[in-house]
Design an enzyme around this catalytic site. Sequence first.
Site, PDB file in Angstrom:
ATOM      1  N   MET A  20     -12.200   4.782  -0.605  1.00 35.10           N
ATOM      2  CA  MET A  20     -12.725   5.026   0.885  1.00 35.10           C
ATOM      3  C   MET A  20     -13.356   6.337   0.755  1.00 35.10           C
ATOM      4  SD  MET A  20      -9.663   3.546   3.261  1.00 35.10           S
ATOM      5  CE  MET A  20      -8.652   3.289   1.901  1.00 35.10           C
TER       6      MET A  20
ATOM      7  N   MET B 103     -11.479  -5.775   4.882  1.00 35.82           N
ATOM      8  CA  MET B 103     -10.619  -4.658   6.095  1.00 35.82           C
ATOM      9  C   MET B 103     -10.631  -5.213   7.317  1.00 35.82           C
ATOM     10  SD  MET B 103     -10.320  -2.143   4.180  1.00 35.82           S
ATOM     11  CE  MET B 103      -9.159  -1.395   5.494  1.00 35.82           C
TER      12      MET B 103
ATOM     13  N   MET C 169      -8.878   8.155   0.081  1.00 40.65           N
ATOM     14  CA  MET C 169      -9.729   8.590   1.159  1.00 40.65           C
ATOM     15  C   MET C 169     -10.029  10.356   1.006  1.00 40.65           C
ATOM     16  SD  MET C 169      -7.241   7.154   4.294  1.00 40.65           S
ATOM     17  CE  MET C 169      -6.620   5.496   4.436  1.00 40.65           C
TER      18      MET C 169
ATOM     19  N   GLY D 175      -3.244   3.923   8.026  1.00 42.87           N
ATOM     20  CA  GLY D 175      -2.215   2.603   8.243  1.00 42.87           C
ATOM     21  C   GLY D 175      -1.583   2.489   9.281  1.00 42.87           C
TER      22      GLY D 175
ATOM     23  N   HIS E 121      -1.327  -1.238  -4.583  1.00 38.27           N
ATOM     24  CA  HIS E 121      -2.466  -1.005  -3.633  1.00 38.27           C
ATOM     25  C   HIS E 121      -2.401   0.455  -3.248  1.00 38.27           C
ATOM     26  CE1 HIS E 121      -6.015  -2.120  -1.173  1.00 38.27           C
ATOM     27  NE2 HIS E 121      -5.548  -0.969  -0.284  1.00 38.27           N
TER      28      HIS E 121
ATOM     29  N   SER F 282       0.919  -1.243  -0.116  1.00 38.65           N
ATOM     30  CA  SER F 282       0.089  -0.197   0.126  1.00 38.65           C
ATOM     31  C   SER F 282       0.699   1.286  -0.003  1.00 38.65           C
ATOM     32  CB  SER F 282      -1.025   0.030   1.228  1.00 38.65           C
ATOM     33  OG  SER F 282      -1.559   1.180   1.442  1.00 38.65           O
TER      34      SER F 282
ATOM     35  N   HIS G   9      -8.470   1.379  -3.946  1.00 43.88           N
ATOM     36  CA  HIS G   9      -9.281   1.203  -2.943  1.00 43.88           C
ATOM     37  C   HIS G   9      -9.951   2.375  -2.472  1.00 43.88           C
ATOM     38  CE1 HIS G   9      -9.504  -0.087   1.668  1.00 43.88           C
ATOM     39  NE2 HIS G   9     -11.003   0.266   1.100  1.00 43.88           N
TER      40      HIS G   9
ATOM     41  N   GLY H  48       1.290  -2.167   4.153  1.00 42.09           N
ATOM     42  CA  GLY H  48       1.835  -0.637   4.149  1.00 42.09           C
ATOM     43  C   GLY H  48       2.959  -0.498   4.952  1.00 42.09           C
TER      44      GLY H  48
ATOM     45  N   ASP I  59      -6.706  -6.257   4.191  1.00 36.19           N
ATOM     46  CA  ASP I  59      -6.127  -5.106   4.232  1.00 36.19           C
ATOM     47  C   ASP I  59      -6.126  -4.359   5.599  1.00 36.19           C
ATOM     48  OD1 ASP I  59      -5.227  -2.762   3.480  1.00 36.19           O
ATOM     49  OD2 ASP I  59      -7.140  -1.955   2.493  1.00 36.19           O
TER      50      ASP I  59
ATOM     51  N   ASP J  83      -4.591   3.561  -1.933  1.00 38.73           N
ATOM     52  CA  ASP J  83      -5.703   3.944  -0.896  1.00 38.73           C
ATOM     53  C   ASP J  83      -6.532   5.410  -1.065  1.00 38.73           C
ATOM     54  OD1 ASP J  83      -6.147   1.786   0.893  1.00 38.73           O
ATOM     55  OD2 ASP J  83      -3.842   2.134   1.093  1.00 38.73           O
TER      56      ASP J  83
HETATM   57  C1  DX5 Z   1      -6.576   1.363   5.641  1.00 45.00           C
HETATM   58  C2  DX5 Z   1      -6.019   1.314   4.227  1.00 45.00           C
HETATM   59  C3  DX5 Z   1      -4.873   0.247   4.190  1.00 45.00           C
HETATM   60  C4  DX5 Z   1      -3.673   0.728   4.759  1.00 45.00           C
HETATM   61  C5  DX5 Z   1      -2.871  -0.571   5.160  1.00 45.00           C
HETATM   62  O1  DX5 Z   1      -7.294   2.224   5.621  1.00 45.00           O
HETATM   63  O2  DX5 Z   1      -7.050   0.833   3.473  1.00 45.00           O
HETATM   64  O3  DX5 Z   1      -4.655  -0.212   2.894  1.00 45.00           O
HETATM   65  O4  DX5 Z   1      -2.847   1.477   3.833  1.00 45.00           O
HETATM   66  O5  DX5 Z   1      -1.762   0.113   5.935  1.00 45.00           O
HETATM   67  P1  DX5 Z   1      -0.918  -0.969   7.059  1.00 45.00           P
HETATM   68  O6  DX5 Z   1      -0.515  -2.167   6.160  1.00 45.00           O
HETATM   69  O7  DX5 Z   1       0.208  -0.147   7.575  1.00 45.00           O
HETATM   70  O8  DX5 Z   1      -1.920  -1.505   7.993  1.00 45.00           O
HETATM   71 ZN    ZN Z   2      -6.411  -0.087   1.326  1.00 45.92          ZN
END
Ligand code: DX5
Ligand code: ZN
Length: 216
Positions: A67, A136, A36, A143, A32, A7, A65, A196, A174, A34
Amino acid sequence: MPLVAPSLLAANFLKLEDECKMLNESQADWFHLDIMDGRFVPNISFGPMIVKFVRSTTKKYCDVHLMIVEPWKYFKMFKDAGANNLSIHIEACPDLLKNIEEIKSLGMDAGIAISPDTPIENLKDALPHINVVCMMSVYPGFGGQEFIPGTMDRIKQLRKMIDEKGLKVKIEIDGGVTEENAAAIAAAGTDVLVAGNTVFRSKDPVATIRHLKMEG
Ligand code: DX5
Ligand code: ZN
């Protein structure tokens, strides 16, 4: 062997080109990304412009992804930015099947992301129409959170639903994936591991990706 999808949220954005180069030279399978919006989740990350820059560095599969609220307004923008897959949150889409068809008609794969408190059964009707479930294993938004242990049962439950229907849908996990828990998560029935912080905070990200793929 699971696919590994680092990620970029945890990447150093001042060195984004170097980070992408590292992933290209590694065994990472997917990128990946993300997205947001500060509304569906409390955090804001980046949009299609960054996806387009990342796309220009790689031939690997770009897994986006979303969000965000009202994700359907942005499908075309992410298609034009070079996304291969769009995962939309089931909680954000009252007209889920319609949105899935829209994503596919633009020539992308479609995924559904599901937050930790949403029942797995809610995926039932959509499963035959999608390529991936982004499950999730943390609350979406940030992250670096810890893997929620109850996710293990949810993976097994979803694996059973997919296999019973004879479908090819991939299960992607994830959030909070580490070198320590990756093997157990994969063994529960996961096809794709998102990681990530585990990758980008590693002293040797290429080796970490190899370990996540369980190849030495
Ligand atoms: C959280 C994201 C993840 C995040 C994962 O909302 O969807 O993709 O980047 O990060 P790690 O692997 O650090 O938990
Ligand atoms: Zn994600």
